[in-house]
Design a protein around this motif. Structure first.
Motif, mmCIF file in Angstrom:
data_model
loop_
_atom_site.group_PDB
_atom_site.id
_atom_site.type_symbol
_atom_site.label_atom_id
_atom_site.label_comp_id
_atom_site.label_asym_id
_atom_site.label_seq_id
_atom_site.Cartn_x
_atom_site.Cartn_y
_atom_site.Cartn_z
ATOM 1 N N ILE A 237 0.871 -1.182 0.000
ATOM 2 C CA ILE A 237 0.000 0.000 0.000
ATOM 3 C C ILE A 237 0.908 1.232 0.000
ATOM 4 O O ILE A 237 1.946 1.269 0.662
ATOM 5 N N GLU A 241 4.106 9.956 -1.207
ATOM 6 C CA GLU A 241 3.994 10.289 -2.628
ATOM 7 C C GLU A 241 5.306 10.132 -3.398
ATOM 8 O O GLU A 241 5.295 9.832 -4.574
ATOM 9 N N ASN A 250 6.863 -0.593 -7.926
ATOM 10 C CA ASN A 250 6.197 0.670 -7.631
ATOM 11 C C ASN A 250 7.056 1.504 -6.689
ATOM 12 O O ASN A 250 8.036 1.019 -6.128
ATOM 13 N N GLY A 322 -5.973 4.439 7.737
ATOM 14 C CA GLY A 322 -6.957 4.212 6.676
ATOM 15 C C GLY A 322 -7.676 2.893 6.856
ATOM 16 O O GLY A 322 -8.896 2.800 6.701
ATOM 17 N N ARG A 356 -5.676 10.349 13.003
ATOM 18 C CA ARG A 356 -6.184 10.355 11.632
ATOM 19 C C ARG A 356 -7.469 9.559 11.443
ATOM 20 O O ARG A 356 -8.208 9.824 10.511
ATOM 21 N N ILE B 234 -14.815 5.744 4.519
ATOM 22 C CA ILE B 234 -13.521 5.977 3.865
ATOM 23 C C ILE B 234 -13.300 7.419 3.427
ATOM 24 O O ILE B 234 -12.239 7.754 2.913
ATOM 25 N N HIS B 236 -12.661 9.990 5.008
ATOM 26 C CA HIS B 236 -11.624 10.738 5.722
ATOM 27 C C HIS B 236 -10.280 10.018 5.736
ATOM 28 O O HIS B 236 -9.395 10.349 6.520
ATOM 29 N N ILE B 237 -10.131 9.037 4.867
ATOM 30 C CA ILE B 237 -8.811 8.437 4.679
ATOM 31 C C ILE B 237 -7.943 9.457 3.945
ATOM 32 O O ILE B 237 -8.407 10.158 3.043
ATOM 33 N N ARG B 238 -6.669 9.522 4.345
ATOM 34 C CA ARG B 238 -5.781 10.515 3.756
ATOM 35 C C ARG B 238 -5.449 10.134 2.307
ATOM 36 O O ARG B 238 -4.989 9.021 2.048
ATOM 37 N N ALA B 239 -5.677 11.091 1.397
ATOM 38 C CA ALA B 239 -5.455 10.812 -0.018
ATOM 39 C C ALA B 239 -4.320 11.639 -0.593
ATOM 40 O O ALA B 239 -4.100 11.651 -1.805
ATOM 41 N N GLY B 240 -3.596 12.333 0.268
ATOM 42 C CA GLY B 240 -2.475 13.138 -0.221
ATOM 43 C C GLY B 240 -1.821 13.839 0.947
ATOM 44 O O GLY B 240 -2.421 13.965 2.017
ATOM 45 N N GLU B 241 -0.551 14.249 0.765
ATOM 46 C CA GLU B 241 0.194 14.750 1.918
ATOM 47 C C GLU B 241 -0.092 16.206 2.263
ATOM 48 O O GLU B 241 -0.013 16.609 3.409
ATOM 49 N N GLY B 252 -6.131 16.744 3.832
ATOM 50 C CA GLY B 252 -5.847 15.681 2.880
ATOM 51 C C GLY B 252 -6.851 14.548 2.870
ATOM 52 O O GLY B 252 -6.606 13.515 2.237
ATOM 53 N N CYS B 253 -8.006 14.698 3.552
ATOM 54 C CA CYS B 253 -9.031 13.647 3.510
ATOM 55 C C CYS B 253 -9.534 13.476 2.074
ATOM 56 O O CYS B 253 -9.637 14.449 1.321
ATOM 57 N N ARG B 315 -7.407 10.330 -6.960
ATOM 58 C CA ARG B 315 -7.404 10.246 -5.487
ATOM 59 C C ARG B 315 -8.260 9.073 -5.016
ATOM 60 O O ARG B 315 -7.869 8.336 -4.112
ATOM 61 N N GLY B 322 -5.340 0.766 -2.003
ATOM 62 C CA GLY B 322 -4.958 0.241 -0.692
ATOM 63 C C GLY B 322 -6.013 -0.697 -0.140
ATOM 64 O O GLY B 322 -5.702 -1.770 0.393
ATOM 65 N N ARG B 356 -1.583 0.021 -8.940
ATOM 66 C CA ARG B 356 -1.028 0.074 -7.579
ATOM 67 C C ARG B 356 -1.332 -1.159 -6.728
ATOM 68 O O ARG B 356 -0.607 -1.436 -5.782
#
Lengths: 394, 394
Positions: A237, A241, A250, A322, A356, B234, B236-241, B252-253, B315, B322, B356
């Motif tokens: 996973i 970035e 990957n 997550g 988180r 899901i 509010h899972i972080r999708a970016g920094e 980043g949610c 995103r 994951g 991925r």
């Protein structure tokens, strides 16, 4: 070949006795909800099958004293835990208590014949020490993807020569008893369920941080394997970035950031650049560095080593956050070789997950380090085969 | 109050008839594995309870022609799907086929009394059009977290006034029949299971992209809710920094990047900065922009709108990649209002997940857009209550 229970009532009684230990007939009757006469009938059958036995009389509950029964004391299950660099073999009784346990360094890259022969030799040593020579079933955990249905490893990345090797068939023929094979994170999760911190938890995650990173998923007391058996494979996973390139091709995979292999790599870089004096000296003494050296450096107060562990914990925590939002487990257990790196790792993982993940998912969520350590795998492997043998035969 | 099946055999027969439609007694006997005489007895009981009925004779299989049975044709289930901006109400027969369906704009922020009264009025309209006045159970989907066990919403972010409102109790009293309440992603997932693309899939994910983003999780044909009922949350899972700040306070949610609310925000920025001529003109015509405007802009070839959809899809794809590695589902269905944004969204999600996630997890994994669209929620809500009523009473 031992008999298996004939129906679901017998299977239920056996599982209760395995989990809870000896019980009076009266207590079991309260739980199993069978009439007195039906219960007596099932006990007689189980006794005739050699699966339960009498163990004295219980204290009186006011009337006649009820007989105590237990799972037959001659039952023996074997758990074999094949790691990347070690083999553990244990013999348990019917209640999954470890009676004897041997562990040896091993190299999984030596291939299935050499490694399974080593396991058979260890098992032979254990059997020569134990009075009961008969074993009733064997469970095996392997450090890679396994087709549970077929009992074979499937394209395991760190196990050259093992791909689709018929482990279950070969071992079953060799030992003359039923054998089941599974991924080691699943056997570790079963170990926690049977003998560890998850004993009273139906839905939980076991995160193994060893050479790589994987996750055992338990739903309602059963291992969840997914449609093609790869569920819980969380090492790839994405955890960032612009991360390091992973062996899978990957970038930014969790395993490329953290785990035994990544930590050894980072430690070597820190030693060569002389950023860490502790690790430089260690590298001068030895040929190569391992995660244990990073642990020792951190314990000695080496700032670079502490930073590596905290960074790794943060990445694990971000992925886990997550998964906690998605899966809403009742417990997260951290296991595997790196779980012993100390409190900094656990503190970092907890910090990120509690910050988180959703409050509803973390409100009552313990995140803990396994207390079973190296025995989770063997107990779980024995549990795997006992689950099978103590279920009603089809 | 309609009777419920008396044992697991009757429940199994009813579920088969619900899923497969009318069947001959001989065909059912093959599946249920009861002796001819036991099966006849269960049919007689089900018939006496008013739960099944005769439907003619089957073609001969060589001997006497077997009687065809079906689920009682007078059974009526109701599904109510409360969305952020709409209410859907449908009546189904015992086989969960929609007999009639009404949909109206609504504002969930008006509070439970106003919204549930609107639902009751729609249901009244449907019942006045339908000959069968009796309804046997009602399922309700709500756009927020629900304690399934208690039948109440729990701190739902977009539903002011609804927190812990006793929806199940109030509606059950009002209608005089059993009522169950669940999160709308769970009812949508049940809709896909009963009538959609997931009919033959045990383990799958339904990703709803509407105002927010959520996920229904099905394990072995049953909704998986997690230990506190928040599984699948899901958004509010972080999708970016370094992402936008989310209403939840984190950055980043996934929902802060994409979903109806995020897309409306981005569209307004693009319109005000005149980066998108199409959206600028739209905004001049209307007071505000929605995700539909972005869809229209993209369909007209507006490069900025296409970029927004592709970025959002990427995103969603990254988070989903994951979850696919972790859960190894047999199918992923994309539903909700934004699923209709067109092929660019689906293409982007697929591209990221297939790149991925692990090959073992994606080898046979279809990622598809729901074919049920707006009816998944009402069919699933009717399915939810029918699952309850067609299970053996305790």
């Amino acid at each position: 070949m031992t008999a298996r229970p004939e129906n679901v009532h017998q299977a239920r009684i056996l599982r209760l006795l395995r989990q809870e230990g000896p019980r009076s007939r009266a207590e079991l009757g309260d739980v199993v909800r069978l009439s007195r006469s039906k219960l007596a009938l099932e006990f007689d059958r189980l006794s005739a099958l050699g699966l339960v036995e009498q163990a004295g009389l219980a204290a009186s509950r006011g009337g006649r004293r009820s007989g105590v029964v237990r799972i037959a004391s001659h039952l023996r299950f074997v758990g074999i835990d094949v790691g990347a660099t070690s083999i553990d073999v244990a013999i348990t009784n019917g209640e999954l208590q470890v009676l004897d346990h041997l562990s040896e360094p091993a190299d999984v890259r030596a291939g299935p014949t050499a490694v399974l022969n080593q396991a058979l030799k260890l098992l032979g040593d254990l059997r020569s020490r134990e009075t009961a020579a008969e074993i009733h079933g064997v469970g095996i955990g392997l450090p890679g993807p396994v087709s549970f249905r077929e009992g074979v490893p499937v394209s395991p990345p760190i196990m050259p020569g093992w791909d689709r090797f018929p482990v279950r068939e070969v071992m079953s023929e060799e030992l003359g008893c039923p054998v089941l094979v599974d991924n080691d994170v699943n056997t570790m999760a079963l170990g926690e369920l049977h003998a560890g911190l998850a004993r009273s938890v139906g839905d939980f995650l076991l995160v193994k941080i060893g050479t790589g990173i994987g996750c055992g998923i338990v739903v309602d007391g059963e291992i969840y394997r997914g449609v093609s058996g790869s569920a819980g494979d969380i090492g790839h996973i994405r955890a960032g970035e612009h991360g390091p390139t992973c062996a899978c091709g990957n970038t930014g995979c969790l395993e490329a950031y953290f785990g035994g292999a990544a930590l050894a790599r980072d430690a070597t870089i820190a030693a060569r650049s002389r950023r860490s004096i502790f690790l430089s000296e260690r590298l001068a003494e030895k040929e190569s560095l391992t995660a244990e050296d990073v642990g020792a450096a951190a314990a000695s107060g080496d700032a670079d080593a502490v930073r590596m562990i905290r960074d790794g914990g943060r990445r694990v925590g971000e992925v886990l956050a997550g998964l906690v939002s998605f899966f809403n487990p009742g417990l997260v257990i951290i296991g595997g070789g790196l779980a012993g790196l100390g409190h900094a790792l656990l503190a970092e993982i907890r910090g990120v997950v509690y910050q988180r993940s959703l409050p509803l998912a973390t409100g009552n969520l313990p995140i803990v380090v396994s207390e079973l350590g190296g025995t989770a795998g063997v107990i779980g492997a024995a549990g795997l085969i006992s689950d099978h043998l103590l279920s009603a035969s089809p």
